[in-house]
Design an enzyme around this catalytic site. Structure first.
Site, short mmCIF file in Angstrom:
data_model
loop_
_atom_site.label_atom_id
_atom_site.label_comp_id
_atom_site.label_asym_id
_atom_site.label_seq_id
_atom_site.Cartn_x
_atom_site.Cartn_y
_atom_site.Cartn_z
NE ARG A 18 -17.65 -4.57 13.20
CZ ARG A 18 -17.98 -4.19 11.95
NH1 ARG A 18 -17.12 -3.51 11.23
NH2 ARG A 18 -19.16 -4.48 11.47
CB CYS B 256 -0.91 0.00 1.23
SG CYS B 256 -2.00 1.44 1.30
CB CYS C 136 -1.31 4.16 7.96
SG CYS C 136 -2.45 4.77 6.67
CB CYS D 192 -18.70 -4.40 4.79
SG CYS D 192 -17.69 -3.02 5.44
CB CYS E 40 -0.87 0.11 8.07
SG CYS E 40 -1.56 -1.13 6.95
CB CYS F 222 -18.25 0.67 8.55
SG CYS F 222 -17.24 -0.18 9.77
CB CYS G 43 -15.77 -6.71 6.08
SG CYS G 43 -17.16 -6.36 7.18
#
Length: 347
Positions: free
Chosen positions: A263, A56, A60, A131, A63, A191, A100
């Site tokens: 959640r 990616c 972040c 999702c 991550c 979400c 998801c």
């Protein structure tokens, strides 16, 4: 203030005061509000699959999938549509009602969109809620996903606007909010939540919840993640969050967004049963089923079923869901686990 008041005008001072209530008072208030909108003994169950892992371009700091961090994670291509549908079938058999699908992208490309749309259609045909979390979306992409039948789109704000730049520099906070706006406009449920334990302050946690609760419509689902520290990421050595502070976050989220599903998300593997029980008492009513969340571990299904039995909790069914076979499978799964536990106790 009326307990059942849905508000979109929260200010920092009152949210900070709510965080600092005596613990018993805070939990009582959250549980009282929770029971006005939900069955306190049911939990919505989702399963999360990484449909494209690694490489990616985002930076972040939490991550392991970022190309900016050396975590030893190998890059994988986008999964084939049929593979994704088969994974969803498996998730359904163990009680998940929502599937998801997450991809490690800054944003999906036009080349990838046809495959993503077929994934949504395939999972939807199983009778499950769908999702996706794919990064930033354009307006056209949001509408295309909606037309394919996507129920939810996950796009976390992660933290407060003030702390955000210390965690991510490759995408702005306003871009995240714009994606949420496109998703809402297209008719897809939202979400969106955040991560605790990244070095943020209590004020940052309060401001994150204010951002979510002061949207024109509250997110239907609000995942609260406890940082999973991965070697090779900049936050690998971050100090653990105090467990009671995490529970307070769940309770305040419940108070501020009464009709949202809160959640209990990443980091649950490190929580004992007692902490999870407190989380449900504080108003959490959604979890991820399965032994993996994208690339990090998660409690296994049999452990979750055993905990549900101890607490008298049942997995929530999809509204107007008519698949009697699936309902029976959930009951059978829990029944078998109970019998196994009883056999173990008697041996």
């Amino acid at each position: 203030m009326s307990l059942n008041c849905i508000r979109h005008d929260w200010v920092l001072s009152e949210v900070m005061d709510t965080f600092q209530l005596p613990f018993n008072d805070l939990i009582f208030k959250a549980q009282t509000i929770h029971r006005q909108y939900f069955d306190a003994n049911t939990v919505q169950v989702s399963t999360l699959l990484s449909i494209k892992t690694g490489a990616c371009p985002e930076d972040c700091k939490y991550c392991p999938q970022s190309i900016h961090h050396d975590t030893g994670l190998e890059k994988e291509k986008l999964l084939e549509v049929q593979r994704v549908v088969e994974e969803a079938k498996t998730a359904k058999t163990v009680g998940a009602t929502r599937f998801c699908m997450g991809a490690a992208w800054k944003h999906p490309t036009n080349r990838d969109m046809p495959y993503l749309l077929e994934m949504v259609k395939g999972v939807k045909a199983l009778g499950m809620e769908t999702c996706m979390t794919l990064g930033q979306l354009s307006q056209l992409q949001a509408y295309a996903l909606a037309d394919a039948g996507l129920d939810f789109y996950n796009h976390n704000l992660d933290t407060s606007p003030e702390f955000y730049q210390q965690i991510i520099t490759t995408r702005t906070y306003s871009e995240r909010l714009q994606t949420l706006a496109y998703v809402r406009e297209a008719g897809i449920k939202i979400c969106s939540g955040g991560i605790l334990g990244m070095g943020e302050t209590l004020r940052d946690r309060a401001n994150l919840l204010i951002q979510l609760a002061n949207l024109d419509e509250h997110p239907e689902s609000v995942p609260i993640n406890n940082l999973v520290k991965v070697k090779g990421t900049p936050l690998a050595n971050e100090k653990d969050i105090e467990p009671f502070d995490f529970i307070r976050m769940l309770a305040v989220a419940r108070i501020m967004m009464p009709k949202s599903y809160i959640r209990l998300s990443a980091g649950r593997e490190q929580m004992n049963e007692q902490m999870q029980a407190l989380a449900f008492l504080a108003g959490a009513n959604s979890i991820f089923y399965g032994d993996k969340l994208l690339t990090t571990s998660n409690p296994q299904v049999d452990k979750d079923n055993a905990l549900f039995f101890k607490l008298g909790i049942s997995p929530e069914k999809i509204q107007d869901y008519s698949d009697e076979v699936h309902k029976a499978a959930i009951v059978q799964s829990i029944s078998e686990q109970v019998q196994n536990n009883q056999s173990s106790d008697n041996s």
